[in-house]
Design a protein around this motif. Structure first.
Motif, short mmCIF file in Angstrom:
data_model
loop_
_atom_site.label_atom_id
_atom_site.label_comp_id
_atom_site.label_asym_id
_atom_site.label_seq_id
_atom_site.Cartn_x
_atom_site.Cartn_y
_atom_site.Cartn_z
N LEU A 23 0.84 -1.21 0.00
CA LEU A 23 0.00 0.00 0.00
C LEU A 23 0.87 1.26 0.00
O LEU A 23 0.62 2.20 -0.76
N GLY A 26 2.48 1.63 -3.27
CA GLY A 26 1.46 1.94 -4.26
C GLY A 26 1.12 3.41 -4.30
O GLY A 26 0.86 3.99 -5.37
N PHE A 27 1.13 4.06 -3.12
CA PHE A 27 0.83 5.49 -3.05
C PHE A 27 2.06 6.36 -3.33
O PHE A 27 1.93 7.54 -3.65
N SER A 28 3.24 5.77 -3.18
CA SER A 28 4.48 6.57 -3.25
C SER A 28 5.21 6.46 -4.58
O SER A 28 6.03 7.33 -4.90
N ASP A 30 5.24 5.55 -8.85
CA ASP A 30 4.56 5.32 -10.13
C ASP A 30 5.20 4.09 -10.78
O ASP A 30 6.30 4.18 -11.34
N PHE A 297 -2.83 -3.01 -5.53
CA PHE A 297 -1.95 -1.84 -5.49
C PHE A 297 -1.16 -1.67 -6.79
O PHE A 297 -0.50 -0.64 -6.97
#
Length: 331
Positions: A23, A26-28, A30, A297
């Motif tokens: 997670l 996935g947010f940090s 590309d 993710f």
């Protein structure tokens, strides 16, 4: 069940920490911007994610030794614990995985029982040698030799898959998806996974999509089944069931191991059918995946993501319904 109940906290704790690592990355990160050779590091790219992944992986490392050790202990009391623990560790560090640990647990217990029977006529003066010397040395050696023949399955399966690469895409998807559920992280599962990751390197992204969706189905199906068919599961399993949504969506098939270990004859076939359906549908819908891990993710790298979710949902429901039909009511 003794092995399963002691293993469950390691699966849940480690699995959720690994899911958090995916997670965070996935947010940090590309993923599409990363070179192909770096995508396999997803989950450890940022320092915080790497920390979560390391701690969760350490917890997962105890899972199979704990399973085998406490199965053996339930059969042969305390002398069986060390023998089973080592057998499970050999399976985890080798190539036989979950099935190897399951076999090692039972084998260790009955080997120690046999050694107890053989040594029962020894002089009383040698009584102290049995638990401290005879049982662990002979038991660990006998149990340890099972891993090479079980692990040799991996080579056979990989060779067989390479021969199927030109077969019908849907049939191949069903086969690979089903293989992901056969032993939940063991040699059959790993053979399918390695085949999928090798296909990414060759530019065949639809194969990895079928592999990942097949591995996501078992935990999600079990989570659904524990909510819908409550009378088929123990109170402990019902409490642990919903955490499998997190692990399944994170492509952590091992979340299903405790449930498979407690009732393999019903759980494994149910999961295999649903995973095969999901893998076949993924191929039929021409879904692709450019990342080797990560579950939801890494969905930004999925081709035809909506139909990929449809394949996942259908496969999971098929397995959940089969679990409800095949499993017996818990008394």
């Amino acid at each position: 069940m003794n092995g399963v109940s002691h293993m469950l906290p390691f699966v849940v704790g480690g699995g959720i920490l690994i899911a958090l690592a995916f997670l965070i990355d996935g947010f940090s990160v590309d993923l599409n911007s990363l070179p192909m050779d770096q995508r396999s590091n997803f989950g450890t790219i940022t320092p915080v994610a790497a920390m979560f992944k390391s701690i969760g992986g350490a917890a997962f490392g105890f899972m199979l030794p704990i399973l085998a050790g406490f199965i053996a202990m339930s059969i042969a009391d305390r002398p069986g614990l060390a023998v089973g623990f080592v057998g499970g560790a050999i399976a985890a560090n080798g190539t036989s995985g979950f099935l190897g640990a399951l076999v090692a647990g039972f084998l260790a217990g009955y080997v120690v029982l046999l050694l107890k029977k053989i040594c029962s006529k020894m002089p009383e003066s040698l009584e102290g040698m049995k638990p401290m010397l005879i049982y662990p040395v002979l038991g660990i050696f006998i149990t340890g030799v099972i891993e090479p023949p079980i692990g040799a399955l991996n080579t056979l399966i990989n060779n067989g898959l390479n021969g199927l690469n030109g077969a019908s895409a849907i049939l191949l998807g069903a086969l690979l998806g089903g293989m992901m559920s056969v032993d939940m992280g063991g040699p059959v599962n790993k053979a399918a996974y390695v085949f999928g990751t090798a296909s990414i390197a060759a530019g065949n992204y639809n194969i990895m999509a079928a592999v990942m969706v097949g591995g996501m189905v078992p935990p999600i199906a079990i989570a659904i089944a524990t909510l819908v068919f409550k009378n088929k599961f123990t109170a402990e399993e019902r409490k642990a069931g919903p955490t499998n949504f997190v692990m399944g969506l994170s492509f952590i098939t091992e979340g299903a191991i405790p449930f498979a270990a407690s009732d393999p004859l019903h759980v494994l076939p149910s999961c295999m059918v649903g995973s095969a359906v999901a893998g076949a549908l993924s191929m039929a819908f021409n879904c692709t995946l450019m990342a080797p891990h990560g579950g939801i993710f890494v969905f930004p790298t999925v081709g035809n993501p909506f139909m990929y979710l449809v394949a996942l949902a259908i496969g999971s429901v098929v397995s959940a319904v089969l679990l409800g039909v095949l499993k017996k009511n818990v008394v």
